[in-house]
Design a protein around this motif. Structure first.
Motif, PDB file in Angstrom:
ATOM      1  N   ASN A 243      83.792  53.029  46.233  1.00  0.00           N
ATOM      2  CA  ASN A 243      84.587  53.962  45.233  1.00  0.00           C
ATOM      3  C   ASN A 243      83.896  55.219  45.305  1.00  0.00           C
ATOM      4  O   ASN A 243      82.863  55.429  44.419  1.00  0.00           O
ATOM      5  N   ILE A 245      84.796  57.910  43.961  1.00  0.00           N
ATOM      6  CA  ILE A 245      85.029  58.745  42.597  1.00  0.00           C
ATOM      7  C   ILE A 245      84.217  58.150  41.651  1.00  0.00           C
ATOM      8  O   ILE A 245      83.749  58.912  40.790  1.00  0.00           O
ATOM      9  N   GLN A 246      83.886  56.895  41.667  1.00  0.00           N
ATOM     10  CA  GLN A 246      83.167  56.337  40.715  1.00  0.00           C
ATOM     11  C   GLN A 246      81.616  56.868  40.879  1.00  0.00           C
ATOM     12  O   GLN A 246      80.693  56.984  40.222  1.00  0.00           O
ATOM     13  N   MET A 248      80.719  59.609  42.427  1.00  0.00           N
ATOM     14  CA  MET A 248      80.727  60.921  41.644  1.00  0.00           C
ATOM     15  C   MET A 248      80.776  61.085  40.442  1.00  0.00           C
ATOM     16  O   MET A 248      79.809  61.949  39.728  1.00  0.00           O
ATOM     17  N   ALA A 249      81.425  60.218  39.619  1.00  0.00           N
ATOM     18  CA  ALA A 249      81.409  60.204  38.235  1.00  0.00           C
ATOM     19  C   ALA A 249      79.934  59.844  37.815  1.00  0.00           C
ATOM     20  O   ALA A 249      79.551  60.635  36.722  1.00  0.00           O
ATOM     21  N   THR A 250      79.616  59.025  38.509  1.00  0.00           N
ATOM     22  CA  THR A 250      78.216  58.548  37.829  1.00  0.00           C
ATOM     23  C   THR A 250      77.104  59.680  38.071  1.00  0.00           C
ATOM     24  O   THR A 250      76.306  59.946  37.134  1.00  0.00           O
ATOM     25  N   ALA A 275      88.551  65.048  44.899  1.00  0.00           N
ATOM     26  CA  ALA A 275      88.224  63.761  45.217  1.00  0.00           C
ATOM     27  C   ALA A 275      89.540  63.006  45.534  1.00  0.00           C
ATOM     28  O   ALA A 275      90.280  63.218  44.917  1.00  0.00           O
ATOM     29  N   GLY A 276      89.323  62.093  46.818  1.00  0.00           N
ATOM     30  CA  GLY A 276      90.390  61.043  46.807  1.00  0.00           C
ATOM     31  C   GLY A 276      91.617  61.663  47.045  1.00  0.00           C
ATOM     32  O   GLY A 276      91.861  62.885  47.289  1.00  0.00           O
ATOM     33  N   ILE A 282      91.693  53.414  46.621  1.00  0.00           N
ATOM     34  CA  ILE A 282      90.205  53.509  46.177  1.00  0.00           C
ATOM     35  C   ILE A 282      89.692  54.864  47.095  1.00  0.00           C
ATOM     36  O   ILE A 282      89.928  54.964  48.321  1.00  0.00           O
ATOM     37  N   ALA A 283      89.108  55.859  46.407  1.00  0.00           N
ATOM     38  CA  ALA A 283      88.771  57.032  46.996  1.00  0.00           C
ATOM     39  C   ALA A 283      87.724  56.895  47.982  1.00  0.00           C
ATOM     40  O   ALA A 283      86.563  56.181  47.814  1.00  0.00           O
ATOM     41  N   HIS A 318      77.486  52.689  43.872  1.00  0.00           N
ATOM     42  CA  HIS A 318      78.554  52.192  44.599  1.00  0.00           C
ATOM     43  C   HIS A 318      78.825  52.040  45.915  1.00  0.00           C
ATOM     44  O   HIS A 318      80.100  52.133  46.598  1.00  0.00           O
TER      45      HIS A 318
ATOM     46  N   ASN B 254      78.146  51.351  34.861  1.00  0.00           N
ATOM     47  CA  ASN B 254      78.620  51.021  35.967  1.00  0.00           C
ATOM     48  C   ASN B 254      79.013  49.432  36.110  1.00  0.00           C
ATOM     49  O   ASN B 254      79.692  48.922  36.971  1.00  0.00           O
ATOM     50  N   ARG B 309      72.866  45.217  42.860  1.00  0.00           N
ATOM     51  CA  ARG B 309      72.989  46.549  43.539  1.00  0.00           C
ATOM     52  C   ARG B 309      72.742  47.520  42.501  1.00  0.00           C
ATOM     53  O   ARG B 309      71.909  48.712  42.481  1.00  0.00           O
TER      54      ARG B 309
ATOM     55  N   ALA C 249      84.417  62.816  34.060  1.00  0.00           N
ATOM     56  CA  ALA C 249      83.596  61.829  34.544  1.00  0.00           C
ATOM     57  C   ALA C 249      83.254  60.769  33.585  1.00  0.00           C
ATOM     58  O   ALA C 249      83.091  59.803  33.645  1.00  0.00           O
ATOM     59  N   ILE C 252      86.374  58.562  33.504  1.00  0.00           N
ATOM     60  CA  ILE C 252      86.485  57.775  34.909  1.00  0.00           C
ATOM     61  C   ILE C 252      85.390  56.464  34.867  1.00  0.00           C
ATOM     62  O   ILE C 252      85.723  55.271  35.002  1.00  0.00           O
ATOM     63  N   GLN C 253      84.309  56.826  34.417  1.00  0.00           N
ATOM     64  CA  GLN C 253      83.227  55.841  34.093  1.00  0.00           C
ATOM     65  C   GLN C 253      83.776  54.555  33.322  1.00  0.00           C
ATOM     66  O   GLN C 253      83.506  53.604  33.388  1.00  0.00           O
ATOM     67  N   TYR C 256      87.233  52.402  34.435  1.00  0.00           N
ATOM     68  CA  TYR C 256      86.867  51.083  35.206  1.00  0.00           C
ATOM     69  C   TYR C 256      86.026  50.154  34.549  1.00  0.00           C
ATOM     70  O   TYR C 256      86.326  48.940  35.183  1.00  0.00           O
ATOM     71  N   ASN C 269      92.514  52.080  38.534  1.00  0.00           N
ATOM     72  CA  ASN C 269      92.240  52.843  39.681  1.00  0.00           C
ATOM     73  C   ASN C 269      92.318  54.496  39.217  1.00  0.00           C
ATOM     74  O   ASN C 269      93.447  54.893  38.629  1.00  0.00           O
ATOM     75  N   GLY C 271      92.627  57.340  41.624  1.00  0.00           N
ATOM     76  CA  GLY C 271      92.408  57.794  43.242  1.00  0.00           C
ATOM     77  C   GLY C 271      92.222  59.047  43.278  1.00  0.00           C
ATOM     78  O   GLY C 271      91.973  59.033  44.647  1.00  0.00           O
ATOM     79  N   ARG C 272      92.375  60.037  42.509  1.00  0.00           N
ATOM     80  CA  ARG C 272      92.320  61.249  42.858  1.00  0.00           C
ATOM     81  C   ARG C 272      91.980  61.994  41.753  1.00  0.00           C
ATOM     82  O   ARG C 272      92.052  61.756  40.688  1.00  0.00           O
ATOM     83  N   ALA C 273      90.923  63.181  42.174  1.00  0.00           N
ATOM     84  CA  ALA C 273      90.541  64.067  41.067  1.00  0.00           C
ATOM     85  C   ALA C 273      90.406  65.343  41.720  1.00  0.00           C
ATOM     86  O   ALA C 273      90.297  65.748  42.898  1.00  0.00           O
TER      87      ALA C 273
END
Lengths: 426, 426, 426, 426
Positions: A243, A245-246, A248-250, A275-276, A282-283, A318, B254, B309, C249, C252-253, C256, C269, C271-273
């Motif tokens: 993912n 996007i996850q 990137m958010a992290t 993104a995505g 899933i992006a 990710h 995460n 991971r 962000a 999103i974190q 999920y 999900n 899926g886009r941002a």
């Protein structure tokens, strides 16, 4: 300066104001400068690749971004040979006056516009006077039209003066993207400069005020990162995705958490993200545009290193890859007090100047620092001065404008300062 | 079973209830079992390292956690030779009856208590009857005292019966930590078992109800991670630190975001964290305790891989190291319907059983699955049955208790089921 | 069915395939259906607002997205009155056959295409045969062209049969966006339906296979959230900003990290941002597109509630506002085994069917569940069947195609099943 | 000063060094000071609640932390009346000399030790000389034993001098926790002070160096936050929990991301975290210990406001509550240059001083700023001077020590400076 000169300055400024072009797309602007410079008469006139090594440029736009501006310039009747010279976005021009033995003095002005649509309100002066931007999408809302006018005005004044030495004016592209400072600083025209002046209008200083030398521009770096994962159906098999996007958010969460530094101010931002594709996928890709700054160049390097490590590790969280790119950067360089002192004294004795400031903090970043640093590294002196101008709204807004009377102030302060240093008054 | 037997069962259960010992510290409990087993008379009796390879154990506590319980057992008068046999936390016992030619049948019961202080309210039955835990800090609040009693009762009944074959009872330590299932499954006593029974009391099933075989225990893994960074003064030089708390927070954020899996249910948790030392110091160390589960063993492996991971990459985000450890784990194993059918039929015909359930989902995890998996892998059959018991509050609470009448039910259902399979009724 | 009928089906399908239109923009498609339905002759024919209440629609595109497709339809010669009827994106049609006393039977087919550019490789059958999408940007890559053809074919067959009762075909728009299921389910045409059939081609089932009823489509909800903060210069005054990208962000974190639910599968999900404007500006706006799903409708509601709370709180972390919108949603509804049994028996006895499956899990989501749920709530029976078709690549890919021979299979299975239920064979 | 005086100073310092007590637990230390002060002879001697309002204290430890130190003091023979006076942690003492008409001059020294076990290496001077800490767990590793000695020495010297005016020495508890500065500043002894001196040994300045006035101590705030959620079984029903660990991780991630401020340096840290109970339980509680700092008091307030909002919103993300507490704080206050100048001149003319520094940045925080701010607010002057001392390792390390020769330097510089201001030399 005679009134007729003032009128001519205003004409030049308004002509340039009508066709603002963004970074590395200043084709028509460069052509207009070349025309003016030829009319003034200079000893050397270097355009694009003759002025610098194109490989030293930063923040170069893609072909699809360059093409329409190239086409517009052609439609506006820019000479084909000159256009060919600038192909690939090699805009800008350096002009040199060789006036015998004496110091080598440089002046740097910037020439690019911004991707801001100019106001068409009746109260907006360029609209009222009929010289609003004609591009429909760009604007000189940081005063670079005025900077170019000042550059031309000083060149003409020095040409007509008894200045002895070499005088070089750098009409630098892509300041807004920190793209043009480096190639100018690396060029042969920057070799052996004894003195360098850079100038900016406004910056919240009113008409009649002059700041002799700014300090503490932040060292800066623009960068981008694209996270590359694996797409998957978010309903049917989310575990098959990696993912982006996850990731990137992290990265964003942690980039802002970079430790503050005891050596001085730092800055960090992720100002844009894209993104995505769709909510149920899933992006696969996520891109961010960021920047770091530091009160000193090492502080910027610290921030850059932290930014980069965070990106790679966040991608790994990710199981994504990341494509990291430095877009452009500029160092910190301060004005030399000895040279600023010359400007201060010159301005202080000038009737049209009613407030003189020795030094001010800059707050933001500027890629004139490349040239300043180059000159200082080789033993020369540099100063970045501010010529105050009343501006109705902030820089980078659709209703920004300058007080055209400050153009002459700028020309006079710079010309007299250059003559002063040539006279050994530093 | 005669009333006097029932009374004896209650006595045994209450005696065991008074000194609950946590995982791998069941020194006194093992000694009590050995005493009972010797009184019953068995053909083989293996304690600790004789019963299993100590290296196969998981979730072994440190020496400082073992020592006080070892000392208590010595103070309580446990035989020195037996204590020496269990040194290092090698508790538990396996008892074997060799009764001629016939199938090899196993029964697994667990023996450890919990770190819960038992209620001393007058309405709490063990308090009222004077057999409340005497340790002040531990409690049999999951019914393992009852399980041991059932194990002893079945052994005695089989010993007295005309059962032909081999009957092995595994008194397994450390079930609560999933630490003892693996060594029992890897031991020679698990070789060639034709049938395996495991049993649990209660689990929200009332007295008089029997579940013949449970399904879908979640495969599980307990793990820990310690992030190791660099401390620094948070005011004077935060940039000199590598922040273990930020690394841990990134990991936690995460880990919970691990993608759901289309193959079935997954679980993930970070249930405990302990980090840093003082508010003005960048934390050098941060430790978390987590677990993952999966509806199947591969799903648990998927979660474990993602967890690991994430830990390493989150550490890297903040330039920290991480020390990752698997504490213990257990696989998924379901009851074999053929064997559960035997239990169902036996229970269904029993007067004291008024509700018989063929199968139920388990929801949580159990390390009896190691033994079940071993038996099934070698072609044998296994079932995990629930003997209902009215319990006033949930398992793992300070006021948990069992209905002692269900001890006989458990013994009868298991004994008759074992006799049935020995008679070929499967 | 005679060969000539098969040829006509293929002609219809290929005609529809040439102008795929996305959700709520099926102007030309609706017009083509109306034309075919008039040629068949039906008792009632309701287009757009006559078929449903436009306010019940979900996922309605903006005017700028509707206009070009409306214009295209006009250019293609669609009747002006019919166009006016569909203005604002009120596409779709319901056709009714009134054939005397008897049960009320419904059939639902979907009509929208996808924003995928169709392959022009020579090996791609629609390209080779000259019926590739002519729009250049959309494609029937989920088989809805076939579904419409089946709907028309069944209608014609029922019209010609001795069926007694009422037969209604719902040509539903916007399935891909889950936008059209709700208005159809809320319409008067869904009142009092005794039986409902829904049908899909392919879904990885080969030609010759029929699945009598699918189970466990996930309940689903599409949603968007726009974070609104305050922009500021990232270098000069970052503290003046309220950072919408940080808010996003954080959301999103944590989205999920929504806890897994013990009642069954959930999905989530983003899926886009799309956020912010430039690297040196604190982002004022950040928008995300997300979805949640659940194995049941309450599980979807659980996920939706958690998603929404996370959004608002994450915005608050960075002092931003958030504009949260439900775009569309669909419930879970399973096929009724009694009705699926009828389909199973009909298909099982059919020569062209060589594999019959009673039930299969769906995995993804479908808004036919709105109609199914409505019918089931009122005491009727519903089933969603799959008519297998060999498809060279996955649904939603540029090289997707169907085996046109399966169109007749679909028509036959549905027609005979409808006749069977009308004969009381359920 | 005679050699015998120097010896006595060393004796006093070593005696105090042997029983370091942490914040608000300086029972024995206060008693020792009282004994010394009585021996010197002062006009007023106020202990604990007589010196300040106990409600003005910050960072007060709990009863269980106070009790053992209270008991130790009693065991060491501290007078019962004095102990009763200090009950509840009201330690510290203020001593006043009334010496006729003249200015009111204050001196502040701090008296608490640290929770650091002192080195017992033979090379560690206090170990070698036999005055290592006897508590086994605390240490004067920041030089406060020396500060107290200086305070006593200056008091004695002023008492013996011809100083005219009022001289007050604040022996302040709990500096390390920023707990004692506020009550001292709010007390009546701080009313109308004309001059205030504060002093620190070392801070990386060598023996023989004196810094006349420090600048830019960071304003600071210590705080704690406990997140309160709902526990649940992580395997059986994770959705029933409200996860306090996730809330805390979200808070931590975002707290570090608080925007940098253009007005100056800020700091933020979460230095300790303690959360949850077991890996298989959704954490019900999670506590963090944090701090914020700012180059100015408003910058600290900015950080505090952001910290607090982040906590509440992060709790809300996971449906938790949060219990937020300010533990202690201190403002920024700079040395007055006029008063520092006096110190500079005094020190500069002193033989034992070989390096005099006018001003230095402090970097960290200090709650002497409460008293400085109070004095400055009422029109007085304050300076915080550093008396250099060779220290083998950093402050707050187990092998920290001071050069005892610098005690006299400190006493001389302070005494002469106080006499100088009394003589009107400011």
């Amino acid at each position: 300066m005679a009134v007729s000169v003032a009128d001519r300055l205003v004409d030049v400024r308004r002509r340039l104001h009508r066709f603002p072009e963004p970074a590395w797309r200043e084709f028509r602007t460069t052509a207009a400068l070349v025309e003016e410079l030829r009319s003034i008469g200079v000893d050397e006139l270097a355009v694009g690749p003759d002025a610098y090594d194109p490989d030293d440029r930063m923040a170069i736009p893609g072909e699809s971004e360059l093409a329409p501006w190239y086409d517009r310039a052609r439609e506006a009747g820019v000479d084909e040979d000159l256009l060919a010279q600038m192909e690939g976005g090699n805009t800008g021009v350096v002009a040199v006056l060789e006036k015998g033995a004496g110091p080598s003095v440089g002046l740097r002005v910037d020439i690019d516009g911004l991707l801001i649509e100019e106001s068409d309100e009746s109260g907006h002066h360029p609209q009222a006077e009929g010289f609003r931007s004609e591009t429909g999408e760009t604007m000189h809302s940081c005063g670079h039209d005025g900077h170019m006018t000042i550059g031309l005005g000083v060149l003409e004044a020095i040409e007509e003066s008894d200045f002895a030495g070499t005088f070089t004016v750098f009409f630098q592209p892509a300041e807004e993207e920190s793209g043009g400072g480096n190639p100018m600083a690396e060029s042969r025209f920057a070799d052996g400069l004894d003195y360098l002046f850079a100038v900016h209008l406004g910056l919240d200083h009113p008409s009649g005020e002059v700041v002799a030398g700014i300090e503490k521009p932040l060292a800066m770096c623009h960068l981008t990162a694209e996270f590359i994962g694996t797409s998957a159906h978010a309903g049917k098999a989310p575990q098959q995705g990696d993912n982006a996007i996850q990731a990137m958010a992290t990265a964003i969460q942690n980039i802002y958490g970079t430790p503050r530094h005891s050596d001085g101010m730092t800055r960090v931002n992720v100002g844009r993200a894209d993104a995505g594709s769709a909510s149920n996928v899933i992006a696969e890709r996520a891109k961010l545009w960021g920047e770091v700054r530091g009160e000193t160049t090492p502080l910027r390097e610290y921030m850059k290193t932290e930014f980069e490590r965070t990106l790679y590790a966040a991608a790994e969280v990710h199981d994504c890859d990341v494509d990291f790119k430095i877009v452009s950067e500029s160092p910190r360089a301060d004005s030399d007090p000895e040279l600023a002192e010359v400007v201060y004294e010159v301005a202080d004795g000038m009737e049209r100047v009613d407030s003189t400031v020795k030094s001010a903090e800059f707050g933001a970043s500027e890629d004139a620092t490349f040239l300043m640093e180059r000159v200082q590294d080789e033993g020369g002196l540099a100063t970045y001065l501010i010529v105050g101008t009343d501006h109705p709204t902030s820089h980078h807004t659709p209703t920004f404008d300058i007080d055209e009377a400050s153009l002459e102030t700028g020309i006079d302060v710079l010309t007299d300062s250059i003559l002063a240093v040539a006279d050994g008054r530093v």
